[in-house]
Scaffold this motif. Structure first.
Motif, PDB file in Angstrom:
ATOM      1  N   PHE A   1      -3.221  -8.376   3.328  1.00 25.37           N
ATOM      2  CA  PHE A   1      -4.635  -8.769   3.241  1.00 25.37           C
ATOM      3  C   PHE A   1      -5.276  -8.325   1.928  1.00 25.37           C
ATOM      4  O   PHE A   1      -6.339  -8.789   1.550  1.00 25.37           O
ATOM      5  CB  PHE A   1      -5.408  -8.151   4.406  1.00 25.37           C
TER       6      PHE A   1
ATOM      7  N   ALA B   1       0.837  -1.191   0.000  1.00 24.14           N
ATOM      8  CA  ALA B   1       0.000   0.000   0.000  1.00 24.14           C
ATOM      9  C   ALA B   1       0.869   1.236   0.000  1.00 24.14           C
ATOM     10  O   ALA B   1       2.017   1.187   0.438  1.00 24.14           O
ATOM     11  CB  ALA B   1      -0.899   0.003   1.237  1.00 24.14           C
TER      12      ALA B   1
ATOM     13  N   VAL C   1       1.330   5.078   1.348  1.00 24.55           N
ATOM     14  CA  VAL C   1       0.893   6.121   2.265  1.00 24.55           C
ATOM     15  C   VAL C   1       1.499   7.425   1.774  1.00 24.55           C
ATOM     16  O   VAL C   1       2.716   7.573   1.730  1.00 24.55           O
ATOM     17  CB  VAL C   1       1.350   5.839   3.715  1.00 24.55           C
TER      18      VAL C   1
ATOM     19  N   GLN D   1      -4.579  -4.737  -7.505  1.00 23.10           N
ATOM     20  CA  GLN D   1      -5.261  -3.961  -6.487  1.00 23.10           C
ATOM     21  C   GLN D   1      -4.323  -2.908  -5.929  1.00 23.10           C
ATOM     22  O   GLN D   1      -3.116  -3.080  -5.960  1.00 23.10           O
ATOM     23  CB  GLN D   1      -5.772  -4.849  -5.343  1.00 23.10           C
ATOM     24  N   ARG D   2      -4.917  -1.832  -5.473  1.00 25.00           N
ATOM     25  CA  ARG D   2      -4.088  -0.800  -4.867  1.00 25.00           C
ATOM     26  C   ARG D   2      -4.804  -0.186  -3.679  1.00 25.00           C
ATOM     27  O   ARG D   2      -6.021   0.031  -3.711  1.00 25.00           O
ATOM     28  CB  ARG D   2      -3.717   0.261  -5.903  1.00 25.00           C
ATOM     29  N   LEU D   3      -4.035   0.037  -2.666  1.00 29.66           N
ATOM     30  CA  LEU D   3      -4.561   0.672  -1.457  1.00 29.66           C
ATOM     31  C   LEU D   3      -3.720   1.895  -1.190  1.00 29.66           C
ATOM     32  O   LEU D   3      -2.488   1.811  -1.142  1.00 29.66           O
ATOM     33  CB  LEU D   3      -4.475  -0.292  -0.270  1.00 29.66           C
ATOM     34  N   GLN D   4      -4.371   3.015  -1.096  1.00 25.75           N
ATOM     35  CA  GLN D   4      -3.626   4.241  -0.910  1.00 25.75           C
ATOM     36  C   GLN D   4      -4.208   5.072   0.220  1.00 25.75           C
ATOM     37  O   GLN D   4      -5.404   5.314   0.266  1.00 25.75           O
ATOM     38  CB  GLN D   4      -3.633   5.038  -2.205  1.00 25.75           C
ATOM     39  N   VAL D   5      -3.344   5.488   1.114  1.00 28.62           N
ATOM     40  CA  VAL D   5      -3.749   6.304   2.248  1.00 28.62           C
ATOM     41  C   VAL D   5      -3.174   7.709   2.068  1.00 28.62           C
ATOM     42  O   VAL D   5      -1.981   7.850   1.815  1.00 28.62           O
ATOM     43  CB  VAL D   5      -3.220   5.712   3.573  1.00 28.62           C
TER      44      VAL D   5
ATOM     45  N   ILE E   1       4.081   0.432   2.218  1.00 31.98           N
ATOM     46  CA  ILE E   1       3.869  -0.399   3.395  1.00 31.98           C
ATOM     47  C   ILE E   1       3.217  -1.708   2.981  1.00 31.98           C
ATOM     48  O   ILE E   1       2.328  -1.721   2.144  1.00 31.98           O
ATOM     49  CB  ILE E   1       2.919   0.309   4.386  1.00 31.98           C
ATOM     50  N   SER E   2       3.664  -2.759   3.599  1.00 37.09           N
ATOM     51  CA  SER E   2       3.087  -4.067   3.315  1.00 37.09           C
ATOM     52  C   SER E   2       1.610  -4.130   3.714  1.00 37.09           C
ATOM     53  O   SER E   2       1.213  -3.628   4.755  1.00 37.09           O
ATOM     54  CB  SER E   2       3.880  -5.129   4.081  1.00 37.09           C
ATOM     55  N   ALA E   3       0.814  -4.723   2.857  1.00 38.23           N
ATOM     56  CA  ALA E   3      -0.624  -4.852   3.141  1.00 38.23           C
ATOM     57  C   ALA E   3      -1.089  -6.218   2.648  1.00 38.23           C
ATOM     58  O   ALA E   3      -1.782  -6.329   1.635  1.00 38.23           O
ATOM     59  CB  ALA E   3      -1.406  -3.732   2.487  1.00 38.23           C
TER      60      ALA E   3
ATOM     61  N   TYR F   1      -8.546  -9.993   0.054  1.00 38.89           N
ATOM     62  CA  TYR F   1      -9.774  -9.221  -0.092  1.00 38.89           C
ATOM     63  C   TYR F   1     -10.176  -9.131  -1.555  1.00 38.89           C
ATOM     64  O   TYR F   1     -11.324  -9.367  -1.932  1.00 38.89           O
ATOM     65  CB  TYR F   1      -9.573  -7.815   0.466  1.00 38.89           C
ATOM     66  N   SER F   2      -9.182  -8.817  -2.339  1.00 37.22           N
ATOM     67  CA  SER F   2      -9.382  -8.654  -3.769  1.00 37.22           C
ATOM     68  C   SER F   2      -9.995  -9.887  -4.430  1.00 37.22           C
ATOM     69  O   SER F   2     -10.955  -9.803  -5.206  1.00 37.22           O
ATOM     70  CB  SER F   2      -8.028  -8.323  -4.381  1.00 37.22           C
TER      71      SER F   2
END
Lengths: 154, 154
Positions: free
Chosen positions: A114, A97, A99, A133-137, A110-112, A118-119
């Motif tokens: 899950f 992910a 940040v 998939q991408r997770l961005q904070v 950062i490692s994510a 989820y994907s």
DNA sequence: CTGCCTGCAAACTCTTTGCACGAAT
DNA sequence: ATTCGTGCAAAGAGTTTGCAGGCAG
């Protein structure tokens, strides 16, 4: 992965795809792989031109998709108009992910773990097969808020 | 939330911010809130002009940030060049992931309650305060892969 | 000699902005 | 009157592409 190993891998990838290992492509590859932080197409152009001043902007944009397809580069889109890229030294880790500090203009990875679970769970319920998939904070810097300056800021 | 309630809320928001409830802004709001799917600025312009043909593209772009600031609209950036928007009928739910089918060109929204937890955990370790987070899955349509056509495709 | 690859410059897409006019307070 | 909001058209940023020439197989 060492740069030598990576360059080799890129060469093999090119040949397999029936593409040529031109001096420009190799210069762009070297420029990309010796950059540590996330970089933009424009920054890559600057860097690549120091290695081979015949490199043009067009070739940068034509080479970036090749490098991401070879999994040696990862594309990071934080939704800011321009895309960022980053060497993918440790193989294909999509479970990461970003940040993004809007004060420092810095991107942390950062490692994510899950994410992939989820994907695939969610996709299969929709009759889909996940591709990526991408997770961005997005976040603000605590130090910046208090002191008006961020230590990490370039 | 009904459209009447939402329109009222938008009106209150405008007044509080010292902004005027012009006919264009209200037309844009109505156009946005009666759209079901995700929509683009361009689609919103078409729709708004049917309600008030004096609405210009510039005002669309000026009004979108106001509506997202009022939390009545949510911005969805799937990294495709243009941004998508969507009415936020059920209050401020940021704990939603997007599953984007690249075959159908459709965006599904799925609950992802762990996002906020992950976001704050990870941010605090970096000395950051999370502002927002987004999780997006790109996927292929199984039906499309087999039959070459997607039932959901518009 | 054939086809891939290149640089250049123009085109393109989406969004933002300067400006002068118009409307609301 | 003064401020805010508007449409229009031009500008802007990042990226893509048509083209003619160049280099490799």
């Amino acid at each position: 992965m060492s740069i030598t190993a990576a360059r080799e891998k890129f060469g093999v990838f090119l040949v397999r795809k029936g593409l040529r290992a031109t001096s420009q492509r190799l210069a762009i590859f070297d420029a990309a792989f010796t950059l540590e932080e996330h970089f933009t197409a424009d920054q890559l152009l600057d860097r690549a031109r120091k290695l081979d001043d015949s490199v043009s902007r067009a070739t940068i944009y034509r080479t970036l998709p090749i490098m991401t397809a070879s999994a040696l580069l990862r594309e990071v889109d934080i939704g800011s108009g321009e895309k960022f890229y980053r060497p993918n030294r440790d193989g294909a880790t999509t479970q990461v992910a970003q940040v993004v500090c809007v004060d420092c203009e810095k991107i942390f990875e950062i490692s994510a773990p899950f994410m992939e679970w989820y994907s695939s769970t969610v996709s299969s319920k929709l009759g889909l097969t996940p591709a990526s998939q991408r997770l961005q904070v997005s976040a603000n810097c605590d130090v910046f808020r208090q002191s008006g300056a961020c230590p990490r800021r370039g």
